[in-house]
Design a protein around this motif. Sequence first.
Motif, PDB file in Angstrom:
ATOM      1  N   ILE A  93       8.032  10.126  -6.357  1.00  0.00           N
ATOM      2  CA  ILE A  93       8.545   9.093  -5.736  1.00  0.00           C
ATOM      3  C   ILE A  93       7.745   7.727  -5.704  1.00  0.00           C
ATOM      4  CG2 ILE A  93       9.060   8.090  -3.230  1.00  0.00           C
ATOM      5  CD1 ILE A  93       9.919  11.019  -2.662  1.00  0.00           C
ATOM      6  N   ALA A  94       6.413   7.983  -5.712  1.00  0.00           N
ATOM      7  CA  ALA A  94       5.397   6.971  -5.840  1.00  0.00           C
ATOM      8  C   ALA A  94       5.662   6.145  -7.390  1.00  0.00           C
ATOM      9  CB  ALA A  94       3.969   7.421  -5.656  1.00  0.00           C
ATOM     10  N   LYS A  95       5.742   7.172  -8.401  1.00  0.00           N
ATOM     11  CA  LYS A  95       5.950   6.489  -9.753  1.00  0.00           C
ATOM     12  C   LYS A  95       7.355   5.784  -9.777  1.00  0.00           C
ATOM     13  CE  LYS A  95       6.376   7.965 -14.531  1.00  0.00           C
ATOM     14  NZ  LYS A  95       6.352   8.981 -15.513  1.00  0.00           N
ATOM     15  N   ILE A  96       8.307   6.196  -9.303  1.00  0.00           N
ATOM     16  CA  ILE A  96       9.559   5.505  -9.228  1.00  0.00           C
ATOM     17  C   ILE A  96       9.259   4.223  -8.475  1.00  0.00           C
ATOM     18  CG2 ILE A  96      12.028   5.532  -8.471  1.00  0.00           C
ATOM     19  CD1 ILE A  96      11.684   8.720  -8.984  1.00  0.00           C
ATOM     20  N   VAL A 148      11.081  -0.093  -1.821  1.00  0.00           N
ATOM     21  CA  VAL A 148      11.509   0.528  -0.717  1.00  0.00           C
ATOM     22  C   VAL A 148      10.182   0.982  -0.330  1.00  0.00           C
ATOM     23  CG1 VAL A 148      13.030   2.395   0.139  1.00  0.00           C
ATOM     24  CG2 VAL A 148      13.884   1.223  -1.653  1.00  0.00           C
ATOM     25  N   TYR A 149       9.411   1.670  -1.031  1.00  0.00           N
ATOM     26  CA  TYR A 149       8.345   2.411  -0.587  1.00  0.00           C
ATOM     27  C   TYR A 149       6.971   1.690  -1.302  1.00  0.00           C
ATOM     28  CZ  TYR A 149      11.570   6.078   0.790  1.00  0.00           C
ATOM     29  OH  TYR A 149      12.675   6.962   1.365  1.00  0.00           O
ATOM     30  N   ARG A 150       6.382   1.124  -0.414  1.00  0.00           N
ATOM     31  CA  ARG A 150       4.896   0.609  -0.923  1.00  0.00           C
ATOM     32  C   ARG A 150       3.720   1.269  -0.824  1.00  0.00           C
ATOM     33  NH1 ARG A 150       3.818  -2.748   2.655  1.00  0.00           N
ATOM     34  NH2 ARG A 150       5.494  -2.049   4.061  1.00  0.00           N
ATOM     35  N   LYS A 151       3.864   2.197   0.369  1.00  0.00           N
ATOM     36  CA  LYS A 151       2.742   3.138   0.734  1.00  0.00           C
ATOM     37  C   LYS A 151       3.312   4.429   1.199  1.00  0.00           C
ATOM     38  CE  LYS A 151      -0.334  -0.591   2.456  1.00  0.00           C
ATOM     39  NZ  LYS A 151      -1.079  -0.846   3.942  1.00  0.00           N
ATOM     40  N   ILE A 152       2.771   5.433   0.428  1.00  0.00           N
ATOM     41  CA  ILE A 152       3.365   6.969   0.506  1.00  0.00           C
ATOM     42  C   ILE A 152       2.413   7.607   1.070  1.00  0.00           C
ATOM     43  CG2 ILE A 152       4.676   8.778  -0.413  1.00  0.00           C
ATOM     44  CD1 ILE A 152       5.967   6.656  -2.312  1.00  0.00           C
ATOM     45  N   MET A 153       2.478   8.501   2.050  1.00  0.00           N
ATOM     46  CA  MET A 153       1.082   9.396   2.344  1.00  0.00           C
ATOM     47  C   MET A 153       1.833  10.791   1.965  1.00  0.00           C
ATOM     48  SD  MET A 153      -0.732  10.070   5.814  1.00  0.00           S
ATOM     49  CE  MET A 153       0.892  10.692   6.881  1.00  0.00           C
ATOM     50  N   ALA A 199       4.638   2.577  -5.614  1.00  0.00           N
ATOM     51  CA  ALA A 199       3.884   2.890  -4.386  1.00  0.00           C
ATOM     52  C   ALA A 199       2.487   3.284  -4.628  1.00  0.00           C
ATOM     53  CB  ALA A 199       4.519   3.482  -3.399  1.00  0.00           C
ATOM     54  N   LYS A 200       1.772   2.738  -3.512  1.00  0.00           N
ATOM     55  CA  LYS A 200       0.192   3.509  -3.551  1.00  0.00           C
ATOM     56  C   LYS A 200       0.513   4.709  -2.931  1.00  0.00           C
ATOM     57  CE  LYS A 200      -4.309   2.749  -1.939  1.00  0.00           C
ATOM     58  NZ  LYS A 200      -5.429   1.832  -1.295  1.00  0.00           N
ATOM     59  N   LEU A 201      -0.256   5.769  -3.318  1.00  0.00           N
ATOM     60  CA  LEU A 201      -0.147   7.019  -2.714  1.00  0.00           C
ATOM     61  C   LEU A 201      -1.295   7.245  -2.103  1.00  0.00           C
ATOM     62  CD1 LEU A 201       1.627   9.781  -2.317  1.00  0.00           C
ATOM     63  CD2 LEU A 201       0.646  10.418  -4.647  1.00  0.00           C
ATOM     64  N   TYR A 202      -1.515   7.879  -0.605  1.00  0.00           N
ATOM     65  CA  TYR A 202      -2.460   8.319   0.172  1.00  0.00           C
ATOM     66  C   TYR A 202      -2.465   9.803   0.443  1.00  0.00           C
ATOM     67  CZ  TYR A 202      -2.997   3.405   1.589  1.00  0.00           C
ATOM     68  OH  TYR A 202      -3.264   2.147   1.446  1.00  0.00           O
ATOM     69  N   ALA A 203      -3.505  10.545  -0.170  1.00  0.00           N
ATOM     70  CA  ALA A 203      -3.857  11.901   0.186  1.00  0.00           C
ATOM     71  C   ALA A 203      -4.375  12.398   1.149  1.00  0.00           C
ATOM     72  CB  ALA A 203      -4.429  12.515  -1.145  1.00  0.00           C
ATOM     73  N   ASN A 224      -1.810   2.602   9.142  1.00  0.00           N
ATOM     74  CA  ASN A 224      -1.837   2.029   7.758  1.00  0.00           C
ATOM     75  C   ASN A 224      -0.493   1.573   7.196  1.00  0.00           C
ATOM     76  OD1 ASN A 224      -4.955   2.666   6.728  1.00  0.00           O
ATOM     77  ND2 ASN A 224      -4.287   4.313   8.124  1.00  0.00           N
ATOM     78  N   ASP A 225       0.470   1.353   8.057  1.00  0.00           N
ATOM     79  CA  ASP A 225       1.660   0.777   7.726  1.00  0.00           C
ATOM     80  C   ASP A 225       2.352   1.675   6.636  1.00  0.00           C
ATOM     81  OD1 ASP A 225       3.818  -0.925   8.140  1.00  0.00           O
ATOM     82  OD2 ASP A 225       3.169  -2.220   6.745  1.00  0.00           O
ATOM     83  N   ILE A 226       2.343   3.071   6.741  1.00  0.00           N
ATOM     84  CA  ILE A 226       2.994   3.975   5.701  1.00  0.00           C
ATOM     85  C   ILE A 226       4.363   3.860   5.768  1.00  0.00           C
ATOM     86  CG2 ILE A 226       3.114   6.552   4.922  1.00  0.00           C
ATOM     87  CD1 ILE A 226       0.272   5.071   4.261  1.00  0.00           C
TER      88      ILE A 226
END
Length: 152
Positions: free
Chosen positions: A29-32, A5-10, A35-39, A109-111
């Motif tokens: 959410i990224a762990k579940i 569902v989530y591949r990229k999370i910011m 997804a890659k996480l952007y800070a 970045n297609d977040i």
Amino acid sequence: MISNVYRKIMVATDGSEPVRRAVERAVEIAKISGAKLYAVYVIAAGGLSIPSYPKDVGWERATLEYFRTEGEEATAYVENSGKAENIEVESVILEGNPADEIVDFAEKNDIDLIVMGTLGRTGIQKFLLGSVAENVVRHAKKAVLVVRGETV
């Protein structure tokens, strides 16, 4: 269970304590989802000087360096939180209008999901900048999760 569902999370961070709850949710959410996480930290360009005072290049440079250091510390907190959960984190420091920069970064970045806190900067900074979270919710074409900065 890994989800696509989530591949990229910011997660938008300003380094404040209330925003750390948003960081916790983003990491969770990224762990579940795997997804890659952007800070993302945004230095509010234009908000660093007061128009009625003459511009002092040295002061502006020192102020920018201060906010860049604050941004590095804020994004390092996200990196460390993600690393503890084996999540890939990329830190980004932007300059400009915070809401605009967050929305633009998400689009470019297609977040899949933008995570932010409701509280952070307060007082005169909030008055001058308005509610960043509110503006992101109004203008983002991506999903936005707003996390309360304090418990009720």
